[in-house]
Write a protein that holds these residues in place. Structure first.
Motif, PDB file in Angstrom:
ATOM      1  N   ALA A  66     -12.344  -7.058  13.774  1.00  0.00           N
ATOM      2  CA  ALA A  66     -11.136  -6.753  14.561  1.00  0.00           C
ATOM      3  C   ALA A  66     -10.068  -7.833  14.430  1.00  0.00           C
ATOM      4  N   LYS A  67     -10.472  -9.094  14.511  1.00  0.00           N
ATOM      5  CA  LYS A  67      -9.504 -10.188  14.484  1.00  0.00           C
ATOM      6  C   LYS A  67      -8.719 -10.191  13.176  1.00  0.00           C
ATOM      7  N   GLU A  68      -9.424 -10.037  12.054  1.00  0.00           N
ATOM      8  CA  GLU A  68      -8.767 -10.030  10.751  1.00  0.00           C
ATOM      9  C   GLU A  68      -7.843  -8.823  10.605  1.00  0.00           C
ATOM     10  N   LEU A  69      -8.314  -7.654  11.045  1.00  0.00           N
ATOM     11  CA  LEU A  69      -7.512  -6.438  10.937  1.00  0.00           C
ATOM     12  C   LEU A  69      -6.253  -6.529  11.800  1.00  0.00           C
ATOM     13  N   LEU A  70      -6.390  -7.045  13.024  1.00  0.00           N
ATOM     14  CA  LEU A  70      -5.237  -7.156  13.927  1.00  0.00           C
ATOM     15  C   LEU A  70      -4.209  -8.151  13.385  1.00  0.00           C
ATOM     16  N   ASN A  71      -4.671  -9.240  12.800  1.00  0.00           N
ATOM     17  CA  ASN A  71      -3.734 -10.205  12.215  1.00  0.00           C
ATOM     18  C   ASN A  71      -2.982  -9.586  11.039  1.00  0.00           C
ATOM     19  N   THR A  72      -3.697  -8.783  10.244  1.00  0.00           N
ATOM     20  CA  THR A  72      -3.061  -8.092   9.115  1.00  0.00           C
ATOM     21  C   THR A  72      -1.991  -7.120   9.614  1.00  0.00           C
ATOM     22  N   VAL A  73      -2.340  -6.341  10.622  1.00  0.00           N
ATOM     23  CA  VAL A  73      -1.389  -5.379  11.192  1.00  0.00           C
ATOM     24  C   VAL A  73      -0.173  -6.109  11.771  1.00  0.00           C
ATOM     25  N   LYS A  74      -0.419  -7.212  12.453  1.00  0.00           N
ATOM     26  CA  LYS A  74       0.667  -7.992  13.064  1.00  0.00           C
ATOM     27  C   LYS A  74       1.669  -8.457  12.000  1.00  0.00           C
ATOM     28  N   VAL A  75       1.159  -9.036  10.919  1.00  0.00           N
ATOM     29  CA  VAL A  75       2.037  -9.522   9.847  1.00  0.00           C
ATOM     30  C   VAL A  75       2.764  -8.350   9.187  1.00  0.00           C
ATOM     31  N   TYR A  76       2.087  -7.255   9.009  1.00  0.00           N
ATOM     32  CA  TYR A  76       2.679  -6.050   8.411  1.00  0.00           C
ATOM     33  C   TYR A  76       3.855  -5.548   9.256  1.00  0.00           C
ATOM     34  N   LEU A  77       3.675  -5.518  10.583  1.00  0.00           N
ATOM     35  CA  LEU A  77       4.747  -5.079  11.483  1.00  0.00           C
ATOM     36  C   LEU A  77       5.899  -6.085  11.497  1.00  0.00           C
ATOM     37  N   GLU A  78       5.583  -7.387  11.507  1.00  0.00           N
ATOM     38  CA  GLU A  78       6.616  -8.432  11.527  1.00  0.00           C
ATOM     39  C   GLU A  78       7.475  -8.401  10.269  1.00  0.00           C
ATOM     40  N   ASN A  79       6.931  -7.866   9.177  1.00  0.00           N
ATOM     41  CA  ASN A  79       7.670  -7.781   7.919  1.00  0.00           C
ATOM     42  C   ASN A  79       8.199  -6.370   7.651  1.00  0.00           C
ATOM     43  N   ASN A  80       8.466  -5.652   8.757  1.00  0.00           N
ATOM     44  CA  ASN A  80       9.124  -4.332   8.691  1.00  0.00           C
ATOM     45  C   ASN A  80       8.383  -3.336   7.794  1.00  0.00           C
ATOM     46  N   LEU A  81       7.055  -3.354   7.894  1.00  0.00           N
ATOM     47  CA  LEU A  81       6.192  -2.418   7.162  1.00  0.00           C
ATOM     48  C   LEU A  81       6.332  -2.556   5.636  1.00  0.00           C
ATOM     49  N   VAL A 128       4.845  -3.816   2.425  1.00  0.00           N
ATOM     50  CA  VAL A 128       3.526  -4.215   1.932  1.00  0.00           C
ATOM     51  C   VAL A 128       3.610  -5.481   1.089  1.00  0.00           C
ATOM     52  N   SER A 129       4.602  -5.567   0.203  1.00  0.00           N
ATOM     53  CA  SER A 129       4.722  -6.724  -0.692  1.00  0.00           C
ATOM     54  C   SER A 129       4.958  -8.013   0.093  1.00  0.00           C
ATOM     55  N   GLU A 130       5.884  -7.979   1.077  1.00  0.00           N
ATOM     56  CA  GLU A 130       6.184  -9.164   1.876  1.00  0.00           C
ATOM     57  C   GLU A 130       4.988  -9.577   2.733  1.00  0.00           C
ATOM     58  N   ALA A 131       4.339  -8.593   3.341  1.00  0.00           N
ATOM     59  CA  ALA A 131       3.188  -8.885   4.205  1.00  0.00           C
ATOM     60  C   ALA A 131       2.047  -9.499   3.404  1.00  0.00           C
ATOM     61  N   SER A 132       1.758  -8.969   2.230  1.00  0.00           N
ATOM     62  CA  SER A 132       0.677  -9.509   1.404  1.00  0.00           C
ATOM     63  C   SER A 132       0.998 -10.922   0.928  1.00  0.00           C
ATOM     64  N   ARG A 133       2.308 -11.179   0.665  1.00  0.00           N
ATOM     65  CA  ARG A 133       2.713 -12.523   0.259  1.00  0.00           C
ATOM     66  C   ARG A 133       2.493 -13.526   1.393  1.00  0.00           C
ATOM     67  N   VAL A 134       2.868 -13.142   2.607  1.00  0.00           N
ATOM     68  CA  VAL A 134       2.685 -14.025   3.767  1.00  0.00           C
ATOM     69  C   VAL A 134       1.203 -14.306   4.014  1.00  0.00           C
ATOM     70  N   LEU A 135       0.355 -13.297   3.819  1.00  0.00           N
ATOM     71  CA  LEU A 135      -1.087 -13.438   4.071  1.00  0.00           C
ATOM     72  C   LEU A 135      -1.845 -14.020   2.875  1.00  0.00           C
ATOM     73  N   TYR A 136      -1.164 -14.215   1.770  1.00  0.00           N
ATOM     74  CA  TYR A 136      -1.787 -14.733   0.545  1.00  0.00           C
ATOM     75  C   TYR A 136      -2.941 -13.838   0.083  1.00  0.00           C
ATOM     76  N   ILE A 137      -2.722 -12.524   0.110  1.00  0.00           N
ATOM     77  CA  ILE A 137      -3.732 -11.575  -0.359  1.00  0.00           C
ATOM     78  C   ILE A 137      -3.069 -10.573  -1.306  1.00  0.00           C
ATOM     79  N   HIS A 138      -3.871  -9.917  -2.088  1.00  0.00           N
ATOM     80  CA  HIS A 138      -3.356  -8.881  -2.992  1.00  0.00           C
ATOM     81  C   HIS A 138      -2.906  -7.686  -2.157  1.00  0.00           C
ATOM     82  N   ARG A 139      -1.886  -6.977  -2.625  1.00  0.00           N
ATOM     83  CA  ARG A 139      -1.383  -5.824  -1.877  1.00  0.00           C
ATOM     84  C   ARG A 139      -2.453  -4.748  -1.713  1.00  0.00           C
ATOM     85  N   ASN A 140      -3.383  -4.644  -2.682  1.00  0.00           N
ATOM     86  CA  ASN A 140      -4.459  -3.660  -2.547  1.00  0.00           C
ATOM     87  C   ASN A 140      -5.395  -4.028  -1.394  1.00  0.00           C
TER      88      ASN A 140
END
Length: 395
Positions: free
Chosen positions: A319-334, A336-348
């Motif tokens: 849950a913690k990891e998923l919620l943090n991912t969702v939070k960053v995704y929402l903060e970056n206006n949905l 995917v590319s920006e959110a994955s860059r902020v989280l240092y993960i692949h977009r997939n």
């Protein structure tokens, strides 16, 4: 900045002048008259005093200027500064004869001036303590233990043109192993920022909190107060090396309602800490959704989390990891590319986590109304985590 003498000060000085029987008064450290009682024209007298202090300030060899009591050009001066960032002097120009009693008369004037200065400093010190104690009571306890007559006695000169008041609260960020800081130094810095000659009051509440009472006038608007409040955090960090949280209340029309303003400023501070805000200054009127969530009963918050994410989701190990991912995704206006860059993960990887979140909760983050609901739930979750984290075990 010029020191303002209260009505009580002036009454006391008028009484002293009656005993001295010579040109007598109070001046600032530039020679400008703050109070005067004498037969000589005040304007010409001030010009003479300004010239004396200009000469003193330009004469490095005149060390007596730094003494408690000194003489210059027929005047006697004594430093009577009390709890101020500006030095003030009491002065007298003796009326002495040219006969054999000249020395005794000068000595008598010196003794009278020293006694008058001692009385002034003592009364000023007591007045300062009374003012702080009265306003501290008013801020913390409210009007039940303070009367309007008490306020008028210590602050009346500044009330006439005030249209309202606001409270700026400066709170030290105390963590384990961090020094509390020098409260006197903090008060002096706040005096330099706000200026006590305009009626601003610096009231130390305890070792961690200092309140600034701000009168609003034609030339001192709420925006003016906010401008200076925004300077406090960085100034205290640079000059006193302390981390602080600065918060500001809304405007109250009466001094007797300062307790409500103080509560607002304190609440703004609490909201800022709970929601981990990094603003230089937290304005109660502009806290918006965070302020609304702060006012919701904790049980209602817990129910909202359960209703939004479903039973048992918060307890899931992912849950913690998923919620943090969702939070960053929402903060970056949905995005995917920006959110994955902020989280240092692949977009997939990001897409996989979002799909997993949707599968577990039934919530699709890409839908506007649902994303708003999730955003509110994340703020409520942050509120619970920072206020009563143990309650999360119940959902």
């Amino acid at each position: 900045m010029s020191t303002i003498l209260s009505g009580a000060n002036k009454q006391q000085l008028a009484e002293i002048a009656g005993y001295i029987g010579a040109d007598f008064g109070i001046i600032d450290d530039a020679g400008h008259i703050l109070f005067y009682n004498g037969e000589t024209d005040e304007n010409s007298f001030e010009e003479e005093l300004v010239n004396i202090f200009t000469e003193l300030q330009n004469d490095d060899a005149f060390s007596s200027y730094e003494a408690m009591q000194f003489e210059k050009n027929g005047f006697m001066f004594e430093d009577v500064t009390v709890d101020s960032d500006e030095t003030i002097f009491m002065f007298v120009k003796p009326n002495v004869s040219d006969n054999e009693n000249h020395t005794n008369e000068i000595k008598a004037y010196k003794n009278i001036l020293a006694l008058a200065a001692h009385g002034f400093r003592y009364r000023e010190s007591q007045s300062s303590k009374d003012l702080i104690n009265i306003f501290k009571k008013l801020l913390i306890e409210g009007r039940r233990n303070v009367t309007e007559e008490q306020i008028e006695a210590v602050y009346g000169d500044f009330m006439a043109n005030a249209s309202g008041y606001a409270v700026v609260l400066v709170t030290l960020n105390i963590v384990s192993g961090t020094p509390a800081g020098d409260s006197e130094l903090i008060c002096r810095i706040l005096q330099e920022i706000f200026g006590v000659d305009e009626g601003f009051l610096i009231i130390p509440i305890d070792y961690a909190r200092t309140a600034v009472i701000c009168p609003l006038k034609e030339e001192i608007t709420y925006d003016y107060i906010m401008e200076y409040a925004n300077m406090v955090k960085n100034t205290l960090l640079l000059e006193a090396m302390v981390e602080t949280c600065v918060s500001v209340s809304s405007v109250t029309s009466s001094l007797m309602n300062l307790n409500n303003a103080y509560i607002e400023a304190d609440k703004a501070k609490n909201i800022g800490l709970i929601f981990e805000m990094t603003d230089n200054c937290l304005e109660y009127n502009k806290l918006g959704l965070e302020k609304l969530i702060y006012s919701i009963p904790i049980d209602a918050c817990l129910r909202y989390i359960t209703e939004t994410f479903g039973e048992g989701f918060i307890q899931d190990k992912s849950a913690k990891e998923l919620l943090n991912t969702v939070k960053v995704y929402l903060e970056n206006n949905l995005n995917v590319s920006e959110a994955s860059r902020v989280l240092y993960i692949h977009r997939n990887t990001l897409m996989y986590r979002l799909e997993k979140f949707t599968k577990m909760t039934g919530l699709d983050c890409s839908e506007f109304d649902i994303s708003m609901r999730i955003g509110i739930a994340l703020l409520i979750l942050q509120y619970i985590e920072n206020k009563e984290p143990a309650l999360l075990n119940k959902i």
